[in-house]
Scaffold this active site. Structure first.
Site, PDB file in Angstrom:
ATOM      1  N   LYS A 116       0.809  -1.225   0.000  1.00 33.86           N
ATOM      2  CA  LYS A 116       0.000   0.000   0.000  1.00 33.86           C
ATOM      3  C   LYS A 116       0.842   1.276   0.000  1.00 33.86           C
ATOM      4  O   LYS A 116       0.379   2.310  -0.478  1.00 33.86           O
ATOM      5  CB  LYS A 116      -0.936  -0.008   1.191  1.00 33.86           C
ATOM      6  N   GLU A 200      -1.517   7.606   8.285  1.00 33.59           N
ATOM      7  CA  GLU A 200      -2.400   8.455   7.492  1.00 33.59           C
ATOM      8  C   GLU A 200      -3.213   9.341   8.411  1.00 33.59           C
ATOM      9  O   GLU A 200      -3.496   8.963   9.554  1.00 33.59           O
ATOM     10  CB  GLU A 200      -3.425   7.568   6.730  1.00 33.59           C
ATOM     11  N   LYS A 201      -3.663  10.451   7.896  1.00 36.24           N
ATOM     12  CA  LYS A 201      -4.642  11.266   8.604  1.00 36.24           C
ATOM     13  C   LYS A 201      -5.892  10.406   8.760  1.00 36.24           C
ATOM     14  O   LYS A 201      -6.306   9.743   7.815  1.00 36.24           O
ATOM     15  CB  LYS A 201      -4.937  12.504   7.744  1.00 36.24           C
ATOM     16  N   TYR A 202      -6.479  10.390   9.947  1.00 34.86           N
ATOM     17  CA  TYR A 202      -7.716   9.635  10.146  1.00 34.86           C
ATOM     18  C   TYR A 202      -8.875  10.570   9.835  1.00 34.86           C
ATOM     19  O   TYR A 202      -9.089  11.571  10.529  1.00 34.86           O
ATOM     20  CB  TYR A 202      -7.798   9.123  11.588  1.00 34.86           C
ATOM     21  N   LEU A 203      -9.606  10.257   8.779  1.00 31.99           N
ATOM     22  CA  LEU A 203     -10.723  11.124   8.391  1.00 31.99           C
ATOM     23  C   LEU A 203     -11.912  10.819   9.300  1.00 31.99           C
ATOM     24  O   LEU A 203     -12.202   9.659   9.586  1.00 31.99           O
ATOM     25  CB  LEU A 203     -11.080  10.902   6.919  1.00 31.99           C
ATOM     26  N   ASN A 286      -7.427  -2.341  -5.548  1.00 36.05           N
ATOM     27  CA  ASN A 286      -7.551  -3.802  -5.596  1.00 36.05           C
ATOM     28  C   ASN A 286      -7.427  -4.255  -7.044  1.00 36.05           C
ATOM     29  O   ASN A 286      -8.125  -3.741  -7.916  1.00 36.05           O
ATOM     30  CB  ASN A 286      -8.881  -4.244  -5.004  1.00 36.05           C
ATOM     31  N   ARG A 288      -8.262  -6.904  -8.771  1.00 31.46           N
ATOM     32  CA  ARG A 288      -9.072  -8.118  -8.987  1.00 31.46           C
ATOM     33  C   ARG A 288     -10.543  -7.720  -9.094  1.00 31.46           C
ATOM     34  O   ARG A 288     -10.891  -6.559  -8.927  1.00 31.46           O
ATOM     35  CB  ARG A 288      -8.902  -9.041  -7.789  1.00 31.46           C
ATOM     36  N   VAL A 291     -16.067  -8.308  -4.526  1.00 33.43           N
ATOM     37  CA  VAL A 291     -17.316  -8.937  -4.064  1.00 33.43           C
ATOM     38  C   VAL A 291     -18.521  -8.144  -4.597  1.00 33.43           C
ATOM     39  O   VAL A 291     -19.513  -8.706  -5.058  1.00 33.43           O
ATOM     40  CB  VAL A 291     -17.367  -8.973  -2.518  1.00 33.43           C
ATOM     41  N   ARG A 334     -24.686  -8.165   1.639  1.00 28.10           N
ATOM     42  CA  ARG A 334     -23.850  -9.372   1.810  1.00 28.10           C
ATOM     43  C   ARG A 334     -24.506 -10.269   2.848  1.00 28.10           C
ATOM     44  O   ARG A 334     -24.667  -9.864   4.008  1.00 28.10           O
ATOM     45  CB  ARG A 334     -22.459  -8.989   2.307  1.00 28.10           C
TER      46      ARG A 334
HETATM   47  P1  ADP Z   1      -8.160  -2.981   3.706  1.00 32.26           P
HETATM   48  O1  ADP Z   1      -7.209  -3.257   2.603  1.00 32.26           O
HETATM   49  O2  ADP Z   1      -7.798  -3.693   4.973  1.00 32.26           O
HETATM   50  O3  ADP Z   1      -9.584  -3.131   3.302  1.00 32.26           O
HETATM   51  P2  ADP Z   1      -8.346  -0.057   3.343  1.00 32.26           P
HETATM   52  O4  ADP Z   1      -7.176   0.835   3.255  1.00 32.26           O
HETATM   53  O5  ADP Z   1      -9.065  -0.374   2.069  1.00 32.26           O
HETATM   54  O6  ADP Z   1      -7.933  -1.431   4.086  1.00 32.26           O
HETATM   55  O7  ADP Z   1      -9.403   0.558   4.367  1.00 32.26           O
HETATM   56  C1  ADP Z   1     -10.561  -0.145   4.758  1.00 32.26           C
HETATM   57  C2  ADP Z   1     -11.489   0.757   5.531  1.00 32.26           C
HETATM   58  O8  ADP Z   1     -10.811   1.289   6.699  1.00 32.26           O
HETATM   59  C3  ADP Z   1     -11.944   2.007   4.788  1.00 32.26           C
HETATM   60  O9  ADP Z   1     -13.055   1.758   3.952  1.00 32.26           O
HETATM   61  C4  ADP Z   1     -12.303   2.912   5.949  1.00 32.26           C
HETATM   62  O10 ADP Z   1     -13.515   2.538   6.551  1.00 32.26           O
HETATM   63  C5  ADP Z   1     -11.203   2.624   6.959  1.00 32.26           C
HETATM   64  N1  ADP Z   1     -10.056   3.544   6.765  1.00 32.26           N
HETATM   65  C6  ADP Z   1      -8.911   3.284   6.100  1.00 32.26           C
HETATM   66  N2  ADP Z   1      -8.100   4.374   6.074  1.00 32.26           N
HETATM   67  C7  ADP Z   1      -8.731   5.354   6.747  1.00 32.26           C
HETATM   68  C8  ADP Z   1      -8.439   6.733   7.059  1.00 32.26           C
HETATM   69  N3  ADP Z   1      -7.295   7.315   6.675  1.00 32.26           N
HETATM   70  N4  ADP Z   1      -9.361   7.458   7.762  1.00 32.26           N
HETATM   71  C9  ADP Z   1     -10.528   6.872   8.167  1.00 32.26           C
HETATM   72  N5  ADP Z   1     -10.874   5.591   7.896  1.00 32.26           N
HETATM   73  C10 ADP Z   1     -10.000   4.830   7.202  1.00 32.26           C
END
Ligand code: ADP
Length: 444
Positions: A116, A200-203, A286, A288, A291, A334
């Site tokens: 990533k 990462e910044k947590y949104l 992703n 691929r 789902v 799902r």
């Molecule tokens: P994975 O590969 O494990 O699915 P992702 O990076 O796709 O991980 O993130 C999955 C979920 O985690 C996102 O849809 C969101 O809900 C949460 N998430 C990931 N990164 C952040 C972020 N920077 N801020 C807030 N939520 C996040």
């Protein structure tokens, strides 16, 4: 076109792939573990090969056995579905070396996007906006603090090799940071065999919106809104997103299509974003089929697996971007073999099964009455996908289809969806990635 395709997966997705192959007159080979001898994907395939005992790493993840099954049956291509070996660059490489077509992108693209940190760097250079954060791996707590101070709290620590919503830790302030860093690294090491993490910044209130790209990279097939989540895992998905207008859809779609084209990417892919205050922030790609791909199929009327097969043979897509249009609205639920409130898995025998039908209703599932759900695999047993000309019509139809759906003998998540259909926020489409967790916490 291929003569024979081996499907290296099980459950509903194996059936989904099998159906596309049958329509194209392609022979199908199912592989299965000893626990899946009576599974529907085995029954419906032209040929089947047992590849090992129930444990996934000895069967569905056993590359040696799968390649041997391919050679014994003379299959010329492998479709990996999702999960299992679908994003395993080594698997794609081994197939390339054996002259077997991997139905997916090149091993090089799988490898880049599987890391990533590398994925974020790559797409940023290609003009895709990313979530602010560290430029690379972070292991030193002092460095983590310097980065977090710069981007502002809360921050999220994520595994570079992460997937399935695991290995993520949020730190709300400097005082939680060192501990979050340590526990994220430990969890990532245990789950993925790689303890590299980044920040990462947590949104705080984003939606999860992802763009489907396809084929030679010149096209995109709109977005899916997957904001209804539990433990960072998707529960319900819809297309189009209730919060995007046509202009935003086209803008983000074109940004992704151009980037993917510049990369020389081939095959199906999903570019995932968090969306907050009108801005998109890339989180991962992703490489691929997903789902939730059926919601895209319902509104575009394009069969994504058929297109994957055409791209993998080198024939290319059957449509041009100008021919893509989005019609109506689709929602997918799902259906997991889990308790709808505790989410405790519920393997066992399906004593009675009645799937819904009628206009605009699609059920993708591999189960049947009398089927014994084995305890060894993911608990997803099916997907209910409903289409309507408008979002309200889609919801109306979904409510009706959920009422009709009967699965007896085991617990499923169907009751949760029935409840959600009466919630105002869901009806209005007004929810973000935290909505479901809060709803479930209030109920318990
Ligand atoms: P994975 O590969 O494990 O699915 P992702 O990076 O796709 O991980 O993130 C999955 C979920 O985690 C996102 O849809 C969101 O809900 C949460 N998430 C990931 N990164 C952040 C972020 N920077 N801020 C807030 N939520 C996040």
């Amino acid at each position: 076109m291929f003569k024979k395709v081996l499907i290296a997966n099980r459950g509903e997705i194996a059936l989904r792939i099998l159906r596309a192959c049958k329509e194209l007159g392609i022979g199908t080979v199912a592989v299965h573990s000893t626990a899946d001898e009576a599974a529907m994907h085995v029954r419906l395939a032209d040929e089947s090969v047992c590849i090992g005992p129930p444990a996934s790493n000895e069967s569905y993840l056993n590359i040696h056995q799968i390649v041997a099954a391919c050679e014994i049956t003379g299959a010329d291509a492998i479709h990996p579905g999702y999960g299992f070996l679908s994003e395993n660059a080594k698997f794609a490489e081994i197939l390339e070396a054996h002259g077997i077509t991997f139905i997916g992108p090149s091993s090089a693209h799988i490898r880049i996007m599987g890391d990533k940190i590398e994925a974020k760097k790559t797409v940023k250079q290609l003009g895709i906006p990313v979530v602010p954060g560290s430029d690379g791996a972070v292991s030193d707590p002092r460095e983590a603090k310097r980065i977090a101070d710069k981007i502002g709290y809360p921050v999220i620590i994520k595994a570079a090799s992460g997937g399935g919503g695991r290995g993520m830790k949020v730190a709300n302030s400097a005082s939680d940071l060192a501990e979050a860093l340590g526990s994220a690294r430990k969890e990532a090491g245990a789950a993925f065999g790689d303890d590299v993490v980044y920040i990462e910044k947590y949104l705080s209130k984003p939606r999860h919106i992802e763009v489907q790209v396809m084929g030679n990279g010149k096209g995109y097939l709109g977005e899916r809104d997957c904001s209804l989540q539990r433990r960072h895992q998707k529960v319900l998905e819809e297309a189009t997103s209730p919060v995007l207008d046509d202009e935003q859809r086209e803008n983000i779609g074109m940004v992704c299509a151009k980037a993917i084209g510049d990369m020389g990417y081939s095959g199906a892919g999903t570019v995932e974003f968090l969306y907050e205050d009108g801005e998109f922030y890339f989180i991962e790609m992703n490489t691929r089929l997903q789902v939730e791909h059926p919601v895209t199929e319902m509104i575009t009327r394009i069969d994504l697996v058929n297109e994957q097969l055409h791209v993998a043979t080198g024939e290319g897509l059957s449509f041009t971007q100008e021919e893509v249009s989005f019609m109506g609205h689709a929602i997918e639920c799902r259906i997991n073999a889990e308790n709808a409130h505790t989410f405790v898995p519920s393997p066992g025998c399906i004593s009675y099964y009645h799937p819904p039908g009628g206009l605009g209703v699609r059920v993708d599932s591999g189960v049947y009455q009398g089927y014994q759900i084995p305890p060894y695999y993911d608990s997803l047993i099916g997907k209910l996908i409903v289409h309507g000309r408008t979002r309200p019509e889609c919801l109306m139809r979904l409510r009706r289809a959920l009422d009709e759906f009967v699965v007896d003998g085991i617990d499923t998540t169907l009751p949760l969806f029935r409840e959600l259909m009466t919630e105002d926020d869901i009806i209005k489409g007004d929810y973000n990635i935290h909505w479901l967790e809060k709803y479930l916490a209030n109920k318990s």
